[in-house]
Design a protein around this motif. Structure first.
Motif, PDB file in Angstrom:
ATOM      1  N   LEU A   1      -1.121   5.137   3.000  1.00 57.69           N
ATOM      2  CA  LEU A   1      -0.355   4.123   3.234  1.00 57.69           C
ATOM      3  C   LEU A   1       1.143   4.478   2.745  1.00 57.69           C
ATOM      4  CD1 LEU A   1       0.298   1.280   4.422  1.00 57.69           C
ATOM      5  CD2 LEU A   1      -0.533   0.903   1.684  1.00 57.69           C
ATOM      6  N   THR A   2       2.310   4.726   3.764  1.00 53.54           N
ATOM      7  CA  THR A   2       3.863   5.090   2.957  1.00 53.54           C
ATOM      8  C   THR A   2       4.568   3.703   2.612  1.00 53.54           C
ATOM      9  OG1 THR A   2       3.558   6.974   4.523  1.00 53.54           O
ATOM     10  CG2 THR A   2       5.593   6.174   4.008  1.00 53.54           C
ATOM     11  N   ILE A   3       4.450   3.961   1.638  1.00 56.42           N
ATOM     12  CA  ILE A   3       5.750   2.470   1.431  1.00 56.42           C
ATOM     13  C   ILE A   3       7.246   3.247   1.296  1.00 56.42           C
ATOM     14  CG2 ILE A   3       6.451   1.116  -0.458  1.00 56.42           C
ATOM     15  CD1 ILE A   3       3.608   0.430   1.268  1.00 56.42           C
ATOM     16  N   LYS A   4       8.259   2.336   1.976  1.00 56.00           N
ATOM     17  CA  LYS A   4       9.367   3.236   2.063  1.00 56.00           C
ATOM     18  C   LYS A   4      10.289   2.717   0.523  1.00 56.00           C
ATOM     19  CE  LYS A   4      10.423   5.001   5.986  1.00 56.00           C
ATOM     20  NZ  LYS A   4      10.949   6.035   5.929  1.00 56.00           N
ATOM     21  N   GLY A   5      10.108   3.060  -0.946  1.00 57.23           N
ATOM     22  CA  GLY A   5      10.624   2.400  -1.771  1.00 57.23           C
ATOM     23  C   GLY A   5      10.249   3.435  -3.347  1.00 57.23           C
ATOM     24  N   SER A   6      10.528   2.850  -4.237  1.00 51.33           N
ATOM     25  CA  SER A   6       9.885   3.900  -6.141  1.00 51.33           C
ATOM     26  C   SER A   6       9.010   3.162  -6.299  1.00 51.33           C
ATOM     27  CB  SER A   6      11.097   3.196  -6.184  1.00 51.33           C
ATOM     28  OG  SER A   6      12.411   4.323  -5.506  1.00 51.33           O
ATOM     29  N   MET A   7       7.570   3.982  -6.399  1.00 49.18           N
ATOM     30  CA  MET A   7       6.455   3.528  -7.600  1.00 49.18           C
ATOM     31  C   MET A   7       7.202   3.503  -8.752  1.00 49.18           C
ATOM     32  SD  MET A   7       3.315   3.233  -7.801  1.00 49.18           S
ATOM     33  CE  MET A   7       2.558   4.244  -6.639  1.00 49.18           C
ATOM     34  N   LEU A   8       6.544   1.919  -9.434  1.00 45.46           N
ATOM     35  CA  LEU A   8       7.067   1.118 -10.581  1.00 45.46           C
ATOM     36  C   LEU A   8       5.607   1.370 -11.877  1.00 45.46           C
ATOM     37  CD1 LEU A   8       8.845  -1.770  -9.770  1.00 45.46           C
ATOM     38  CD2 LEU A   8       9.870   0.047 -10.306  1.00 45.46           C
TER      39      LEU A   8
ATOM     40  N   LYS B   1       2.227  -0.894  -7.780  1.00 42.72           N
ATOM     41  CA  LYS B   1       3.087  -2.306  -7.789  1.00 42.72           C
ATOM     42  C   LYS B   1       4.715  -0.980  -7.044  1.00 42.72           C
ATOM     43  CE  LYS B   1       1.988  -5.100 -10.976  1.00 42.72           C
ATOM     44  NZ  LYS B   1       2.199  -6.097 -12.841  1.00 42.72           N
ATOM     45  N   PHE B   2       5.661  -1.652  -6.584  1.00 41.55           N
ATOM     46  CA  PHE B   2       6.598  -0.970  -5.611  1.00 41.55           C
ATOM     47  C   PHE B   2       7.865  -1.973  -5.937  1.00 41.55           C
ATOM     48  CE2 PHE B   2       2.561   0.167  -3.914  1.00 41.55           C
ATOM     49  CZ  PHE B   2       3.139   1.503  -3.702  1.00 41.55           C
ATOM     50  N   PHE B   3       9.402  -1.249  -5.790  1.00 43.11           N
ATOM     51  CA  PHE B   3      10.355  -1.891  -5.845  1.00 43.11           C
ATOM     52  C   PHE B   3      10.644  -1.204  -3.967  1.00 43.11           C
ATOM     53  CE2 PHE B   3      14.988  -1.158  -5.296  1.00 43.11           C
ATOM     54  CZ  PHE B   3      15.662  -2.340  -5.612  1.00 43.11           C
ATOM     55  N   VAL B   4      11.136  -2.102  -3.576  1.00 42.01           N
ATOM     56  CA  VAL B   4      11.958  -1.501  -1.877  1.00 42.01           C
ATOM     57  C   VAL B   4      13.185  -2.022  -1.747  1.00 42.01           C
ATOM     58  CG1 VAL B   4       9.881  -1.285  -0.915  1.00 42.01           C
ATOM     59  CG2 VAL B   4      10.540  -3.335  -1.068  1.00 42.01           C
TER      60      VAL B   4
ATOM     61  N   TYR C   1       4.603  -9.786  -1.453  1.00 39.60           N
ATOM     62  CA  TYR C   1       5.750  -9.342  -1.704  1.00 39.60           C
ATOM     63  C   TYR C   1       6.637 -10.352  -1.951  1.00 39.60           C
ATOM     64  CZ  TYR C   1       3.534  -6.658   2.085  1.00 39.60           C
ATOM     65  OH  TYR C   1       2.639  -5.739   3.031  1.00 39.60           O
ATOM     66  N   THR C   2       7.668 -10.152  -3.503  1.00 44.73           N
ATOM     67  CA  THR C   2       8.469 -11.219  -4.566  1.00 44.73           C
ATOM     68  C   THR C   2       9.924 -10.276  -4.339  1.00 44.73           C
ATOM     69  OG1 THR C   2       6.753 -11.406  -5.311  1.00 44.73           O
ATOM     70  CG2 THR C   2       8.706 -12.037  -6.676  1.00 44.73           C
ATOM     71  N   ALA C   3      10.334 -11.700  -3.583  1.00 44.43           N
ATOM     72  CA  ALA C   3      11.954 -11.289  -4.127  1.00 44.43           C
ATOM     73  C   ALA C   3      12.552 -11.090  -4.656  1.00 44.43           C
ATOM     74  CB  ALA C   3      12.770 -12.456  -3.239  1.00 44.43           C
ATOM     75  N   GLN C   4      13.740 -10.009  -5.199  1.00 45.40           N
ATOM     76  CA  GLN C   4      14.232 -10.018  -6.550  1.00 45.40           C
ATOM     77  C   GLN C   4      15.051 -11.074  -7.046  1.00 45.40           C
ATOM     78  OE1 GLN C   4      13.261  -7.040  -7.659  1.00 45.40           O
ATOM     79  NE2 GLN C   4      15.585  -6.439  -8.822  1.00 45.40           N
ATOM     80  N   ALA C   5      14.296 -11.419  -8.311  1.00 45.74           N
ATOM     81  CA  ALA C   5      15.495 -13.076  -8.918  1.00 45.74           C
ATOM     82  C   ALA C   5      16.846 -12.750  -8.812  1.00 45.74           C
ATOM     83  CB  ALA C   5      14.397 -12.736 -10.183  1.00 45.74           C
ATOM     84  N   ASP C   6      17.208 -11.874  -8.750  1.00 44.06           N
ATOM     85  CA  ASP C   6      19.327 -11.728  -8.975  1.00 44.06           C
ATOM     86  C   ASP C   6      19.424 -11.116  -7.557  1.00 44.06           C
ATOM     87  OD1 ASP C   6      21.658 -10.451  -9.843  1.00 44.06           O
ATOM     88  OD2 ASP C   6      20.601  -9.375 -10.956  1.00 44.06           O
TER      89      ASP C   6
ATOM     90  N   PRO D   1      19.837  -7.037  -4.304  1.00 41.07           N
ATOM     91  CA  PRO D   1      19.010  -6.889  -3.319  1.00 41.07           C
ATOM     92  C   PRO D   1      17.805  -5.835  -3.272  1.00 41.07           C
ATOM     93  CG  PRO D   1      21.363  -5.388  -2.015  1.00 41.07           C
ATOM     94  CD  PRO D   1      20.557  -5.922  -4.345  1.00 41.07           C
ATOM     95  N   GLY D   2      16.982  -7.025  -2.630  1.00 38.73           N
ATOM     96  CA  GLY D   2      15.910  -5.896  -2.382  1.00 38.73           C
ATOM     97  C   GLY D   2      14.158  -6.531  -2.940  1.00 38.73           C
ATOM     98  N   SER D   3      13.378  -5.966  -3.030  1.00 36.95           N
ATOM     99  CA  SER D   3      12.005  -6.774  -3.866  1.00 36.95           C
ATOM    100  C   SER D   3      10.694  -5.787  -4.416  1.00 36.95           C
ATOM    101  CB  SER D   3      11.633  -7.596  -2.888  1.00 36.95           C
ATOM    102  OG  SER D   3      10.820  -6.644  -1.002  1.00 36.95           O
TER     103      SER D   3
END
Length: 127
Positions: free
Chosen positions: A33-40, A56-59, A107-112, A116-118
């Protein structure tokens, strides 16, 4: 010979650098499964219902846009989608496939608002 090698190396670099980070996650059924983002973070977590594999990822996209892309890819792999919870701040979905553990995603929205991102958490029970 040297010229062919340089052309080949340049083609590899262009193929690898599509301008976006992406991480390939190996699901329990063996499919990627490919996720376009960074592995946290990637870990195994023990809980009351057993052990979970948690990724956990940041996208850069919104939670719903990210889920739309992930759902499309999961459907190609034979999974069905069921929305468990939905709010402005988060989106929880379960993907199921016969004879395999349910794959959950939060999927959680960024608090700030300025960033942008999630954040995405994908998890499943370890057999």
């Amino acid at each position: 010979m040297k010229c062919k090698f340089m052309v080949f190396a340049a083609m590899l670099l262009l193929a690898a650098c599509d301008g976006k980070n992406s991480v390939q996650l190996k699901l329990d059924d063996g499919n990627p499964l490919t996720i376009k983002g960074s592995m946290l973070q990637q870990s195994n977590v023990s809980g009351a219902q057993g052990d979970l594999k948690v990724n956990k990822f940041f996208v850069a996209e919104s939670p719903k846009e990210t889920e739309k892309v992930v759902a499309k890819e999961m459907m190609k792999l034979g999974y069905r989608r069921k929305v468990m919870e939905e709010s402005d701040a988060s989106y929880k979905v379960h993907y199921s496939k016969k004879d395999w553990p349910v794959v959950g995603a939060l999927y959680t929205a960024q608090a700030d608002d300025k960033a942008p991102g999630s954040r995405v958490s994908i998890y499943w029970k370890i057999n």
